[in-house]
Design a protein around this motif. Structure first.
Motif, short mmCIF file in Angstrom:
data_model
loop_
_atom_site.label_atom_id
_atom_site.label_comp_id
_atom_site.label_asym_id
_atom_site.label_seq_id
_atom_site.Cartn_x
_atom_site.Cartn_y
_atom_site.Cartn_z
N VAL A 65 -4.82 8.80 0.02
CA VAL A 65 -5.18 7.38 -0.07
C VAL A 65 -6.27 7.14 0.97
N SER A 66 -7.37 6.53 0.56
CA SER A 66 -8.48 6.32 1.49
C SER A 66 -8.30 5.07 2.33
N PHE A 113 -3.85 7.09 5.80
CA PHE A 113 -5.09 6.99 5.04
C PHE A 113 -5.92 8.20 5.37
N VAL A 144 0.83 -1.20 0.00
CA VAL A 144 0.00 0.00 0.00
C VAL A 144 0.87 1.25 0.00
N GLY A 155 -10.62 2.95 2.73
CA GLY A 155 -11.24 1.91 1.92
C GLY A 155 -10.26 1.29 0.94
N GLU A 156 -9.42 2.13 0.32
CA GLU A 156 -8.40 1.62 -0.61
C GLU A 156 -7.38 0.77 0.14
N TRP A 157 -6.96 1.25 1.31
CA TRP A 157 -6.03 0.46 2.13
C TRP A 157 -6.64 -0.90 2.43
N GLU A 204 -9.04 -2.58 0.97
CA GLU A 204 -9.17 -3.44 -0.21
C GLU A 204 -7.83 -4.04 -0.60
N SER A 205 -6.78 -3.23 -0.58
CA SER A 205 -5.44 -3.72 -0.93
C SER A 205 -4.94 -4.81 0.00
N PRO A 211 -10.15 10.84 0.18
CA PRO A 211 -9.81 10.81 -1.25
C PRO A 211 -10.18 12.10 -1.98
N ARG A 219 1.72 10.22 -3.71
CA ARG A 219 1.66 8.87 -3.12
C ARG A 219 3.07 8.32 -2.98
#
Length: 177
Positions: free
Chosen positions: A147-148, A139, A96, A150-152, A154-155, A142, A109
């Protein structure tokens, strides 16, 4: 961020509503957990952590324990003051990114590289002028280019509420109404 400066500062910014949902989820309330996850876009939580040090390294430099990441070119590495002992999943290493915001321009990022250690992780800052004492957003929102959570999640194959709930007491909670 108006809190007093402390070396290695770690601050989680969240609303009273999101804090309540996390507490409910920790106590087994599945509806609270689902509500937390579903409101992240409109009510994001933001985790900011201090950069402890930076170091310019040459190409082919191994990073962290076991050198699971090796730099491909000269770059700047930054040590960030949070690790698995604070609740960051070990599997975040090489998986991430975090966000760093320069004084001018959009957020950048920065990937977490190498293994996440007990009290820190390392990011590859490239040529960005990241300095000790600056903050990265682990996090966040967005809509701000961060970086959200949620993205963290999911990854990493986790739920957002589990990532937020696992942060230990050394991560200061700043709750807004």
């Amino acid at each position: 961020m108006s809190e007093a400066h402390t070396a290695g500062a770690r601050v989680l910014y969240l609303s009273a509503s999101q804090r309540s949902k996390i507490i409910g989820a920790v106590h087994g309330d599945a509806d609270a957990a689902a509500a937390f996850d579903s409101t992240l876009m409109s009510d994001p939580v933001r985790l900011f952590v201090e950069v402890l040090s930076t170091k310019r390294v040459p190409a082919h430099s191994g990073v962290s324990y076991g050198h699971t990441y090796v730099t491909q070119h000269p770059t700047t590495l930054a040590r960030v003051a949070i690790g698995y002992g604070h609740g960051i999943p070990r599997k975040a290493g090489n998986s991430v990114s975090v966000t760093w915001s320069p004084a001018e321009g959009p957020p950048i990022r920065l990937p977490i590289v190498g293994r996440v250690a007990m009290d820190e992780f390392v990011v590859d800052a490239g040529d960005a002028p990241v300095l000790p004492g600056s903050r990265v957003c682990v996090f966040g929102d967005p809509r701000r280019g961060e970086v959200s959570l949620g993205e963290w999640a999911e990854s990493l194959g986790e739920s957002p509420v589990s990532l937020a709930a696992c942060l230990d007491g050394r991560v200061v909670r700043s709750v807004s109404e």
